[in-house]
Design an enzyme around this catalytic site. Structure first.
Site, PDB file in Angstrom:
ATOM      1  N   LYS A 121      39.988  37.498  44.523  1.00  0.00           N
ATOM      2  CA  LYS A 121      40.651  38.735  43.809  1.00  0.00           C
ATOM      3  C   LYS A 121      39.325  39.374  43.278  1.00  0.00           C
ATOM      4  CE  LYS A 121      41.946  39.796  40.139  1.00  0.00           C
ATOM      5  NZ  LYS A 121      42.705  39.653  38.476  1.00  0.00           N
ATOM      6  N   ASP A 139      46.523  41.603  42.784  1.00  0.00           N
ATOM      7  CA  ASP A 139      46.517  40.963  41.793  1.00  0.00           C
ATOM      8  C   ASP A 139      48.099  40.952  41.419  1.00  0.00           C
ATOM      9  OD1 ASP A 139      47.764  43.428  41.175  1.00  0.00           O
ATOM     10  OD2 ASP A 139      46.589  43.642  39.164  1.00  0.00           O
TER      11      ASP A 139
END
Ligand code: SF4
Length: 220
Positions: A121, A139
């Site tokens: 991420k 996320d």
């Protein structure tokens, strides 16, 4: 799950709701952005920005972060959650940045993910925001919204969510879509209190309808 065509139509609606969505973590360069993303785990961008306003005045480079004891760094970031772990991770990241890349943030996914404390991420966010390379970071907001809308399955892991979104959304829109889905999750389809009663996607959203029916049952 909804079809890819329907999924893109939903994302188009979200895109119209938040045409100017962008990264809310304040930063002046890829290094600051990477530190800010590390700090943002399980806390709001707002809290991170309050901390980094002072932090980035005190520390400018990877060397700077390594010149203080971990306890001092902990103290500098203690208003945000998990500050002990985060201080440790920042110093590990800075050490590996100096060891491998002369203190500079590298520009490929693979190199970024080779850094201590940098997962997929974070690498995606840095690639997209700092280097404008197409990436679709998933996320907590992006994952929740994609699952509620039936774009992905509830049991999908983060990597599967990313793959599905990348399939549905044209590559040139990945970066913008990432921020638009975050804004949609942060300001509209909130974790605890989604605004289903004013949601333009309500008719197509099973989660919204499930919640609506549950409300009706409660009201009886
Ligand atoms: Fe989120 Fe509710 Fe809209 Fe569905 S209807 S996308 S759960 S706000």
């Amino acid at each position: 799950m909804v079809s890819n065509k329907k999924a893109l139509q939903m994302i188009d609606v979200i895109s119209e709701m938040f045409p100017d969505a962008e990264c809310e973590l304040k930063h002046d360069n890829p290094f600051q952005l990477t530190i800010a993303v590390l700090l943002s785990a399980q806390t709001t961008d707002n809290s991170v920005n309050k901390v980094t306003a002072k932090l980035f005045q005190k520390y400018h480079t990877a060397e700077d972060f390594l010149q203080v004891p971990q306890e001092e760094l902990e103290n500098d970031i203690r208003t945000i959650g998990l500050y002990r772990n985060k201080a440790k991770n920042i110093q590990k990241l800075c050490r590996s940045l100096l060891d491998k890349f002369n203190g500079e943030i590298p520009r490929t996914h693979q190199e970024l993910e080779s850094l201590a404390g940098v997962g997929r991420k974070t690498a995606n966010v840095v690639m997209s925001v700092a280097f404008d390379e197409p990436s679709l970071a998933v996320d907590t907001h992006v994952e929740r919204v994609s699952k509620r809308l039936g774009i992905c399955r509830w049991k999908d892991n983060v990597r599967q969510v990313e793959e599905k979104l990348c399939k549905v959304v044209p590559r040139e829109r990945w970066n913008r879509t990432h921020h638009q889905l975050i804004f949609f999750g942060r300001y509209h389809c909130l974790a605890r209190a989604p605004k289903c009663d004013v949601c333009p996607l309500f008719d197509d959203c099973r989660e919204g309808q499930k919640r609506y029916k549950a409300k009706l049952r409660e009201a009886k």
